[in-house]
Design a protein around this motif. Structure first.
Motif, short mmCIF file in Angstrom:
data_model
loop_
_atom_site.label_atom_id
_atom_site.label_comp_id
_atom_site.label_asym_id
_atom_site.label_seq_id
_atom_site.Cartn_x
_atom_site.Cartn_y
_atom_site.Cartn_z
N SER A 189 -30.42 -6.43 71.34
CA SER A 189 -30.31 -7.95 71.51
C SER A 189 -29.34 -7.97 72.93
N ARG A 190 -28.47 -7.52 73.14
CA ARG A 190 -27.78 -7.75 74.36
C ARG A 190 -28.52 -7.34 75.50
N GLU A 191 -29.20 -6.12 75.56
CA GLU A 191 -30.01 -5.76 76.33
C GLU A 191 -31.24 -6.42 76.74
N HIS A 192 -31.86 -7.24 75.49
CA HIS A 192 -32.72 -8.28 75.84
C HIS A 192 -32.42 -9.29 76.87
N HIS A 193 -30.97 -9.64 76.72
CA HIS A 193 -30.44 -10.64 77.56
C HIS A 193 -30.38 -10.43 78.84
N GLN A 194 -30.24 -8.88 79.32
CA GLN A 194 -30.18 -8.54 80.60
C GLN A 194 -31.72 -8.30 81.05
N GLY A 195 -32.52 -8.19 80.21
CA GLY A 195 -34.15 -8.50 80.51
C GLY A 195 -34.40 -9.82 80.96
N LEU A 196 -33.83 -10.76 80.21
CA LEU A 196 -34.14 -12.11 80.56
C LEU A 196 -33.54 -12.49 81.78
N LEU A 197 -32.30 -12.06 82.17
CA LEU A 197 -31.70 -12.22 83.36
C LEU A 197 -32.45 -11.69 84.61
N LEU A 198 -33.05 -10.40 84.42
CA LEU A 198 -34.02 -9.90 85.47
C LEU A 198 -35.16 -10.77 85.49
N CYS A 199 -35.86 -11.60 84.72
CA CYS A 199 -36.69 -12.39 84.84
C CYS A 199 -36.30 -13.51 85.54
N TRP A 200 -35.26 -14.04 85.39
CA TRP A 200 -34.55 -15.41 86.13
C TRP A 200 -34.41 -14.75 87.59
N GLU A 260 -47.49 -4.00 74.71
CA GLU A 260 -46.72 -4.57 75.56
C GLU A 260 -45.76 -3.75 76.19
N HIS A 261 -45.16 -2.78 75.57
CA HIS A 261 -44.36 -1.83 76.36
C HIS A 261 -45.24 -0.99 77.47
N GLU A 262 -46.42 -0.39 77.06
CA GLU A 262 -47.34 0.03 77.92
C GLU A 262 -47.62 -0.84 79.10
N HIS A 263 -48.08 -1.94 78.54
CA HIS A 263 -48.36 -2.92 79.90
C HIS A 263 -47.42 -3.19 80.78
N LEU A 264 -46.14 -3.52 80.32
CA LEU A 264 -45.00 -3.75 81.08
C LEU A 264 -44.67 -2.57 81.93
N ALA A 265 -44.86 -1.17 81.39
CA ALA A 265 -44.44 0.09 82.10
C ALA A 265 -45.45 0.27 83.31
N SER A 266 -46.57 -0.15 83.03
CA SER A 266 -47.49 0.01 84.06
C SER A 266 -47.14 -1.37 85.18
N LEU A 267 -46.84 -2.47 85.02
CA LEU A 267 -46.35 -3.48 86.12
C LEU A 267 -45.35 -2.91 86.86
N ASP A 323 -44.46 -11.64 81.62
CA ASP A 323 -44.65 -10.82 80.62
C ASP A 323 -43.28 -10.31 79.85
N LEU A 324 -42.50 -10.01 80.70
CA LEU A 324 -41.08 -9.40 80.10
C LEU A 324 -40.67 -10.56 79.31
N GLU A 325 -40.56 -11.88 80.14
CA GLU A 325 -39.90 -12.89 78.98
C GLU A 325 -40.56 -13.12 77.91
N GLY A 326 -42.06 -13.02 77.78
CA GLY A 326 -42.69 -13.45 76.64
C GLY A 326 -42.41 -12.39 75.59
N HIS A 327 -42.51 -10.89 76.06
CA HIS A 327 -42.04 -9.99 75.09
C HIS A 327 -40.86 -9.82 74.40
N ILE A 328 -39.72 -10.22 75.44
CA ILE A 328 -38.42 -10.47 74.84
C ILE A 328 -38.38 -11.49 73.56
N ARG A 329 -38.86 -12.71 73.94
CA ARG A 329 -38.89 -13.60 72.85
C ARG A 329 -39.74 -12.96 71.68
N PHE A 330 -40.73 -12.51 71.87
CA PHE A 330 -41.35 -11.86 70.80
C PHE A 330 -40.84 -11.05 69.92
N GLU A 331 -39.89 -9.98 70.63
CA GLU A 331 -39.09 -9.17 69.84
C GLU A 331 -38.09 -9.72 69.15
#
Length: 156
Positions: free
Chosen positions: A19-30, A85-92, A109-117
């Motif tokens: 979950s803390r790594e998800h926060h890092q992913g949301l920061l990436l989106c920001w 979603e992992h496969e889709h994001l990897a391709s992006l 898409d990453l933001e949506g994926h993190i929120r889903f997880e």
């Protein structure tokens, strides 16, 4: 009337690093969004997202797929969605053409994926995981993956 706020989700200690790594992913989106707002050259942003992928997100996906998703099983619809979603994001992240479009899609898409997880998949996993399964996750991922520092802070 004020709408109720989302109550924080109480995460089992075994899942907290993810979950803390998800926060890092949301920061990436920001950061991507900030880069676009500031008119930053897409290649500069892409350099950062490449680094983030290689140093954090790719390994994060592998850990989820190997230790977390098996709690629900490969045939579970939520797991199937997460894997797609992992496969889709990897391709992006690996996209070499149309960089600005790929970055925009990563941001959304990453933001949506993190929120889903966080809101759906991890809740279900936490509900259904046995003590042994949670222990197994914890043994294989006690400490979150750190991204370190990036010298080109284009988002500031």
């Amino acid at each position: 009337m004020v709408p109720p706020k989302n109550k924080p989700i109480k995460r089992h200690i075994a899942i907290q690093p993810l979950s803390r790594e998800h926060h890092q992913g949301l920061l990436l989106c920001w950061k991507i969004r900030k880069g676009f707002e500031k008119g930053i050259e897409p290649q500069r942003i892409k350099n950062y997202t490449d680094w983030f992928w290689e140093n954090q997100l790719e390994e994060h996906f592998k850990i989820e797929e190997k230790y977390v998703f098996p709690v629900l099983g490969a045939e579970n619809d939520l797991v199937k969605q997460a894997l797609e979603e992992h496969e889709h994001l990897a391709s992006l992240f690996l996209q070499k053409n149309e960089i600005a479009l790929a970055l925009e899609m990563i941001q959304n898409d990453l933001e949506g994926h993190i929120r889903f997880e966080e809101r759906v998949l991890f809740n279900k996993i936490q509900e259904q995981a046995s003590t042994e399964e949670l222990q197994h996750i914890q043994e294989h991922h006690e400490k979150e993956i750190s991204c370190g520092l990036w010298e080109d802070e284009f988002w500031k």
